[in-house]
Design a protein around this motif. Structure first.
Motif, mmCIF file in Angstrom:
data_model
loop_
_atom_site.group_PDB
_atom_site.id
_atom_site.type_symbol
_atom_site.label_atom_id
_atom_site.label_comp_id
_atom_site.label_asym_id
_atom_site.label_seq_id
_atom_site.Cartn_x
_atom_site.Cartn_y
_atom_site.Cartn_z
ATOM 1 N N ALA A 1 0.839 -1.207 0.000
ATOM 2 C CA ALA A 1 0.000 0.000 0.000
ATOM 3 C C ALA A 1 0.867 1.246 0.000
ATOM 4 C CB ALA A 1 -0.921 -0.016 1.212
ATOM 5 N N LEU A 2 2.014 1.200 0.721
ATOM 6 C CA LEU A 2 2.896 2.371 0.764
ATOM 7 C C LEU A 2 3.528 2.616 -0.609
ATOM 8 C CD1 LEU A 2 4.570 1.816 4.226
ATOM 9 C CD2 LEU A 2 2.886 3.520 3.626
ATOM 10 N N GLU B 1 2.251 1.697 -3.439
ATOM 11 C CA GLU B 1 1.150 2.132 -4.292
ATOM 12 C C GLU B 1 0.890 3.629 -4.116
ATOM 13 O OE1 GLU B 1 -2.958 -0.167 -5.224
ATOM 14 O OE2 GLU B 1 -2.692 0.714 -3.260
ATOM 15 N N GLY B 2 1.057 4.112 -2.874
ATOM 16 C CA GLY B 2 0.818 5.522 -2.594
ATOM 17 C C GLY B 2 1.711 6.423 -3.427
ATOM 18 N N LEU C 1 -2.762 16.144 -13.603
ATOM 19 C CA LEU C 1 -2.993 17.557 -13.340
ATOM 20 C C LEU C 1 -2.100 18.455 -14.171
ATOM 21 C CD1 LEU C 1 -3.513 17.624 -9.487
ATOM 22 C CD2 LEU C 1 -5.186 17.520 -11.299
ATOM 23 N N VAL D 1 -1.584 11.027 -10.287
ATOM 24 C CA VAL D 1 -2.427 12.222 -10.151
ATOM 25 C C VAL D 1 -1.697 13.445 -10.695
ATOM 26 C CG1 VAL D 1 -3.451 13.779 -8.473
ATOM 27 C CG2 VAL D 1 -3.829 11.352 -8.294
ATOM 28 N N LEU E 1 0.492 6.438 -6.928
ATOM 29 C CA LEU E 1 -0.760 7.189 -7.081
ATOM 30 C C LEU E 1 -0.490 8.679 -7.179
ATOM 31 C CD1 LEU E 1 -3.146 5.342 -4.671
ATOM 32 C CD2 LEU E 1 -3.360 5.535 -7.122
ATOM 33 N N ILE E 2 0.465 9.151 -6.363
ATOM 34 C CA ILE E 2 0.793 10.573 -6.424
ATOM 35 C C ILE E 2 1.319 10.909 -7.818
ATOM 36 C CG2 ILE E 2 2.381 12.330 -5.561
ATOM 37 C CD1 ILE E 2 2.057 11.109 -2.826
#
Lengths: 433, 68
Positions: free
Chosen positions: B51-52, B54-55, B66, B62, B58-59
């Motif tokens: 999960a870490l 993946e974080g 943007l 995103v 994900l950033i």
């Protein structure tokens, strides 16, 4: 070969059962594929009927759009002002505020939405476009209930930043009126921003949250009652379903990460876990609105903000010392480390927000896109053979993805809870040096 | 054109996350093979570490959305 004899004998007894199972399975797949087609028929535009409408209103021809599975998927996972279960639309209350006009409170049933979620009645300048309330920009548009064209016209319009966007136009009195979407608090980052009205309605996502809240309350109150009544006895019914999940979170998440303070934070962790799990699973149920609540950035943001507040308000001196002036490292490292640590305080809840949002949204989108493949390969119903072929394939793929999504629903609820527990654990840890 | 560059950025982010999560999964399998009785602890830690990783991905994804 005497040793293989029993094996063969067993196989000879089996076939009937296997054949029966296979038959059930195949007919199940066929039924599912056909149901996809039944829906597709409903979604096909009726060129002659729609054409007549256009001539009547005199707003010109609707530009033929090529089927875009990505855009369709985004529309299907978005929040809506109506709750559609299968072919039925259930109206939801609308609380809308427009500066200069004031509040408008009415039921979204007044829009008389069709199967696409497009309303053909405008109320106080508001119209329903693909399930979402939009407001007509022109102030000269008559207030009250007005009959408008049956479907919106999408035209590419460039906004102030030069980004092209599909803007819905509504046909009324052979005039096209530009509409605006509701205001969103993203500051224009995701294409939203402040528009000419604010939407405080009870939308599909809010309704789903209320349903899950009521369901969870009922479940936990009845389980709590059962523990009081059946003290010392084996768990029964719903109790037996909740107990292992509850104990798993308590023993695997709360106790190892929170030390002796675990009892204090247990209610928060349980509320987080069961709320996210309930919403994840509720969104997986096909044909039941398909609400994508945990795949909504606003919902996950609120969850992450609550975690952020709980972590930082319960942070002790030890925690803040490690952020602002890490002990035991040289001064020049501290200058680099402190900004990174301060950023980390905000990045942690941000990744929590994005992780849940991205995982659930991706899962929902993949399913819509697999169904959308049918229309891509059948060229929107022209090539029926390819359509039927793809329908079977994509139904199987969708079933496979749904079983993975079931796993993801549990894993993401678990990950959100375990990370929250580890952040709280890090913030409340006592100094031991 | 902006869309395709964002897609390349997303792809690069996914490569990094893929290597990271692959390492975590592979090592966890090895650990479970060595000590099958510790499967519960290993699995929980595996999911947490994945999960870490993946974080971070994900950033990146995103940001690639943007920045246009």
């Amino acid at each position: 070969m005497p040793t293989f004899a029993p094996l063969f004998k067993k196989r000879a007894e089996m076939p009937q059962k296997i054949i029966l199972m296979r038959r059930y399975f195949l007919s199940f797949i066929c039924l599912l594929s056909l149901s996809v087609f039944a829906f597709s028929q409903e979604h096909q535009e009726n060129p002659t009927g729609e054409g007549q409408q256009e001539v009547e209103h005199g707003c010109g021809e609707q530009a033929e759009h090529e089927f875009d599975p990505g855009a369709t998927a985004f529309h299907h996972i978005a929040d809506q002002n109506i709750y559609s279960i299968g072919p039925w639309n259930f109206p939801l209350p609308c609380f809308l505020y427009a500066p200069g006009h004031g509040w408008s409170v009415f039921s979204s049933g007044k829009f008389h939405a069709d199967a696409h979620g497009n309303g053909h009645v405008a109320v106080d300048g508001y119209v329903l476009v693909e399930g979402m309330v939009n407001r007509i920009e022109d102030a000269s548009f008559p207030m009250g209930e007005v009959e408008v064209g049956h479907h919106p016209y999408f035209q590419k319009v460039k906004n102030a930043e030069g980004v092209e966007k599909d803007i819905a136009h509504i046909c009324y009195n052979s005039h096209l009126y530009t509409t605006r979407e509701r205001s969103t608090a993203d500051g224009g980052l995701f294409g939203g921003g402040v528009t000419n009205f604010y939407d405080f309605s009870l939308t599909k996502n809010v309704t789903s949250m209320i349903i899950i809240f009521a369901l969870l309350s009922w479940m936990f109150l009845s389980v709590a009652k059962a523990y009081k009544q059946r003290d010392g006895m084996a768990p029964k019914g719903l109790q037996g379903f909740i107990e292992p999940i509850f104990l798993f979170i308590q023993d695997e998440v709360a106790k190892p990460f929170l030390g002796h303070k675990w009892e204090q934070y247990l209610p928060f962790l349980m509320a987080l876990f069961f709320f996210i799990l309930g919403l994840n699973l509720f969104g997986q149920i096909p044909f039941l609105g398909g609400s994508n609540v945990t795949g909504n950035l606003a919902v996950t943001m609120v969850l992450a903000i609550i975690t952020f507040l709980v972590v930082n308000l319960s942070g002790n001196k030890h925690y803040w010392e490690h952020i602002f002036w890490m002990p035991g490292v040289p001064a020049w490292v501290k200058i680099i480390l402190t900004p990174v640590e301060i950023l980390g305080v905000f990045i942690k809840p941000m990744t929590l927000m994005l992780r849940l949002f991205a995982n659930i949204t991706a899962g929902h989108m993949v399913m819509v896109i697999f169904v959308g493949l049918i229309f891509v390969f059948s060229e929107s119903g022209i090539n029926a053979g390819a359509g039927y072929g793809t329908a079977v394939g994509s139904t199987l793929l969708t079933l496979f993805m749904m079983s993975i999504e079931l796993l993801v629903a549990f894993i993401q609820a678990f990950v959100f809870t375990i990370l929250t527990a580890s952040y709280i654990g890090a913030a409340t840890e006592e100094a031991h040096h | 054109m902006g869309g395709s560059i964002a897609a390349i950025g997303m792809g690069l982010a996914v490569i990094g996350a893929g290597i990271g999560i692959g390492q975590i999964g592979g090592k966890a399998m090895e650990a479970i093979a060595r000590q099958p009785e510790a499967v519960g602890d290993i699995r929980a830690n595996m999911i947490l570490t994945a999960a870490l990783v993946e974080g971070a991905a994900l950033i990146a994804i995103v940001v690639s959305f943007l920045v246009k």
